[in-house]
Design a protein around this motif. Structure first.
Motif, PDB file in Angstrom:
ATOM      1  N   UNK A  97     -15.810  25.299 -17.052  1.00 64.34           N
ATOM      2  CA  UNK A  97     -16.114  24.151 -17.913  1.00 64.34           C
ATOM      3  C   UNK A  97     -15.969  22.844 -17.145  1.00 64.34           C
ATOM      4  N   UNK A  98     -16.650  21.833 -17.636  1.00 64.04           N
ATOM      5  CA  UNK A  98     -16.609  20.538 -16.952  1.00 64.04           C
ATOM      6  C   UNK A  98     -15.232  19.893 -17.031  1.00 64.04           C
ATOM      7  N   UNK A  99     -14.598  20.016 -18.187  1.00 67.07           N
ATOM      8  CA  UNK A  99     -13.267  19.414 -18.349  1.00 67.07           C
ATOM      9  C   UNK A  99     -12.369  20.383 -19.107  1.00 67.07           C
ATOM     10  N   UNK A 100     -11.194  20.640 -18.557  1.00 63.76           N
ATOM     11  CA  UNK A 100     -10.215  21.519 -19.203  1.00 63.76           C
ATOM     12  C   UNK A 100      -8.838  20.883 -19.107  1.00 63.76           C
ATOM     13  N   UNK A 101      -8.156  20.768 -20.233  1.00 63.85           N
ATOM     14  CA  UNK A 101      -6.753  20.356 -20.254  1.00 63.85           C
ATOM     15  C   UNK A 101      -5.953  21.510 -20.854  1.00 63.85           C
ATOM     16  N   UNK A 102      -5.077  22.071 -20.066  1.00 60.80           N
ATOM     17  CA  UNK A 102      -4.264  23.197 -20.545  1.00 60.80           C
ATOM     18  C   UNK A 102      -3.049  22.666 -21.272  1.00 60.80           C
ATOM     19  N   UNK A 103      -2.809  23.135 -22.491  1.00 55.92           N
ATOM     20  CA  UNK A 103      -1.699  22.662 -23.309  1.00 55.92           C
ATOM     21  C   UNK A 103      -0.517  23.615 -23.231  1.00 55.92           C
ATOM     22  N   UNK A 104      -0.615  24.758 -23.880  1.00 57.22           N
ATOM     23  CA  UNK A 104       0.476  25.736 -23.824  1.00 57.22           C
ATOM     24  C   UNK A 104      -0.076  27.100 -24.195  1.00 57.22           C
ATOM     25  N   UNK A 105       0.739  28.129 -24.024  1.00 54.83           N
ATOM     26  CA  UNK A 105       0.350  29.504 -24.340  1.00 54.83           C
ATOM     27  C   UNK A 105       1.043  29.959 -25.619  1.00 54.83           C
ATOM     28  N   UNK A 106       0.354  30.855 -26.328  1.00 55.98           N
ATOM     29  CA  UNK A 106       0.886  31.331 -27.603  1.00 55.98           C
ATOM     30  C   UNK A 106       0.748  32.851 -27.658  1.00 55.98           C
ATOM     31  N   UNK A 151      -3.983  39.903 -21.747  1.00 52.94           N
ATOM     32  CA  UNK A 151      -3.212  41.013 -22.281  1.00 52.94           C
ATOM     33  C   UNK A 151      -3.854  41.645 -23.499  1.00 52.94           C
ATOM     34  N   UNK A 152      -3.116  42.581 -24.107  1.00 48.59           N
ATOM     35  CA  UNK A 152      -3.617  43.321 -25.255  1.00 48.59           C
ATOM     36  C   UNK A 152      -2.538  43.455 -26.311  1.00 48.59           C
ATOM     37  N   UNK A 153      -2.998  43.725 -27.517  1.00 51.57           N
ATOM     38  CA  UNK A 153      -2.094  44.021 -28.612  1.00 51.57           C
ATOM     39  C   UNK A 153      -1.170  42.865 -28.972  1.00 51.57           C
ATOM     40  N   UNK A 154       0.007  43.227 -29.476  1.00 49.54           N
ATOM     41  CA  UNK A 154       0.945  42.229 -29.985  1.00 49.54           C
ATOM     42  C   UNK A 154       1.542  41.363 -28.878  1.00 49.54           C
ATOM     43  N   UNK A 155       1.434  41.795 -27.620  1.00 49.92           N
ATOM     44  CA  UNK A 155       1.978  41.002 -26.509  1.00 49.92           C
ATOM     45  C   UNK A 155       0.911  40.128 -25.851  1.00 49.92           C
ATOM     46  N   UNK A 156      -0.295  40.165 -26.353  1.00 48.95           N
ATOM     47  CA  UNK A 156      -1.360  39.331 -25.794  1.00 48.95           C
ATOM     48  C   UNK A 156      -1.032  37.859 -26.013  1.00 48.95           C
ATOM     49  N   UNK A 157      -1.509  37.024 -25.112  1.00 50.94           N
ATOM     50  CA  UNK A 157      -1.318  35.580 -25.245  1.00 50.94           C
ATOM     51  C   UNK A 157      -2.666  34.881 -25.208  1.00 50.94           C
ATOM     52  N   UNK A 158      -2.737  33.726 -25.856  1.00 50.95           N
ATOM     53  CA  UNK A 158      -3.927  32.885 -25.806  1.00 50.95           C
ATOM     54  C   UNK A 158      -3.520  31.552 -25.200  1.00 50.95           C
ATOM     55  N   UNK A 159      -4.345  31.064 -24.288  1.00 54.31           N
ATOM     56  CA  UNK A 159      -4.105  29.772 -23.670  1.00 54.31           C
ATOM     57  C   UNK A 159      -4.751  28.696 -24.544  1.00 54.31           C
ATOM     58  N   UNK A 160      -3.942  27.863 -25.144  1.00 52.41           N
ATOM     59  CA  UNK A 160      -4.468  26.778 -25.965  1.00 52.41           C
ATOM     60  C   UNK A 160      -4.837  25.611 -25.053  1.00 52.41           C
ATOM     61  N   UNK A 161      -6.062  25.154 -25.184  1.00 56.53           N
ATOM     62  CA  UNK A 161      -6.621  24.163 -24.261  1.00 56.53           C
ATOM     63  C   UNK A 161      -7.463  23.159 -25.028  1.00 56.53           C
ATOM     64  N   UNK A 162      -7.763  22.063 -24.382  1.00 56.44           N
ATOM     65  CA  UNK A 162      -8.823  21.155 -24.805  1.00 56.44           C
ATOM     66  C   UNK A 162      -9.931  21.230 -23.760  1.00 56.44           C
ATOM     67  N   UNK A 163     -11.151  21.421 -24.214  1.00 61.97           N
ATOM     68  CA  UNK A 163     -12.291  21.622 -23.312  1.00 61.97           C
ATOM     69  C   UNK A 163     -13.468  20.796 -23.792  1.00 61.97           C
ATOM     70  N   UNK A 164     -14.221  20.236 -22.856  1.00 60.63           N
ATOM     71  CA  UNK A 164     -15.554  19.725 -23.166  1.00 60.63           C
ATOM     72  C   UNK A 164     -16.499  20.278 -22.106  1.00 60.63           C
TER      73      UNK A 164
END
Length: 288
Positions: free
Chosen positions: A32-41, A147-160
């Motif tokens: 992506x042209x612009x990515x700001x990584x916030x936190x993981x969940x 990852x997978x299942x209940x231990x999977x994480x998502x990277x919360x980001x801002x993107x344009x």
């Protein structure tokens, strides 16, 4: 989205909110042209996806849900979960608020296929003006999951993000070797679309069924009219245009090898049509 099929590109990342040390960059293809990584969940309670009212946006939402399910992540629609994902069209008050709070400026190049991703503590919003933009935003969200299942994480980001090229295509020769099945071609479409490719160009010499010339394209060795229509309709759902290439004067040995057409070849049973032969243009027009 500066696109390359053959190389891995990594998004620029900003340290997570409140962190004292840099975080690893995110591997996103295309970058992506612009990515700001916030936190993981962690997705222990899965994801909740709000289904849009627009049918094409709803397809993107369900396609995203299927990707989470394939990773054994719990998916609910409009229910309680670790993270809520929503699809928001530009022009709405909510979209304006989201973009303003994320300090993302929506510009004209983003209109056709661009998108933004705006996140907070437990929400991830895909913002776009068109169905294509919504779909491409969803494809980027898929790559934010580790990852997978209940231990999977998502990277919360801002993107344009928006494409540098209007046409981003893949060319496939369907005349040398076994003809791919329709299901495999659909798999190709899904895979290409996941990386924001929007053109699939199959190449044909004798592997389309030609009404006026059925001999070179025997059953099972050529795509039928019904299969073509089905593939084109299927690809459209994934924002992929199918643009065929039909060989004309050259590379026609699989047609000219038959006695029926040998008089049209520059050499007997050769590879190239003789342009001066009266039947050559007739044959080409029939094929087209």
């Amino acid at each position: 989205m500066r696109f390359s099929i053959f190389s891995l590109m990594f998004a620029a990342a900003v340290a997570s909110v409140g962190a004292q040390t840099p975080v690893a960059p995110l591997a996103l293809i295309p970058q992506p042209r612009q990515v700001t990584r916030l936190h993981d969940l962690t997705l222990g309670r899965g994801v909740s996806i709000t289904l849009p009212s627009n049918a094409r946006d709803r397809f993107a939402a369900r396609d995203l849900g299927d990707a989470f399910k394939a990773s054994h992540v719990r998916v609910v629609y409009d229910g309680a979960a670790s993270v809520r994902i929503e699809f928001v069209r530009t022009g709405t008050a909510r979209a304006r608020t989201l973009l303003r709070e994320a300090q993302i400026t929506w510009s004209a190049p983003m209109d056709a296929e661009g998108y933004a991703i705006v996140s907070d503590d437990s929400h991830l919003n895909v913002v776009a003006q068109t169905a294509a933009g919504m779909f491409y935003g969803a494809q980027t969200v898929k790559q934010l999951v580790d990852g997978e299942g209940a231990t999977a994480t998502v990277h919360l980001v801002n993107v344009s993000d928006w494409p540098a090229m209007r046409y981003r295509g893949f060319h496939d020769d369907l005349s040398r070797g076994p003809l791919p099945t329709l299901e495999f071609q659909k798999y190709q479409i899904r895979t290409l679309a996941a990386y924001k490719v929007n053109v699939f160009s199959p190449y044909f010499e004798n592997t389309l069924y030609y009404d006026a010339n059925p001999v070179p394209a025997p059953p099972g060795g050529a795509m039928t009219h019904a299969q073509v229509k089905e593939l084109v309709a299927y690809a459209a759902r994934y924002h992929v245009d199918v643009i065929p290439e039909q060989e004309a004067f050259g590379h026609l040995h699989h047609m000219l090898k038959y006695d029926l057409y040998s008089d049209l070849a520059e050499t007997p049973h050769g590879h190239v049509l003789a342009p001066g032969q009266p039947g050559s243009m007739t044959l080409i027009k029939q094929m087209f």
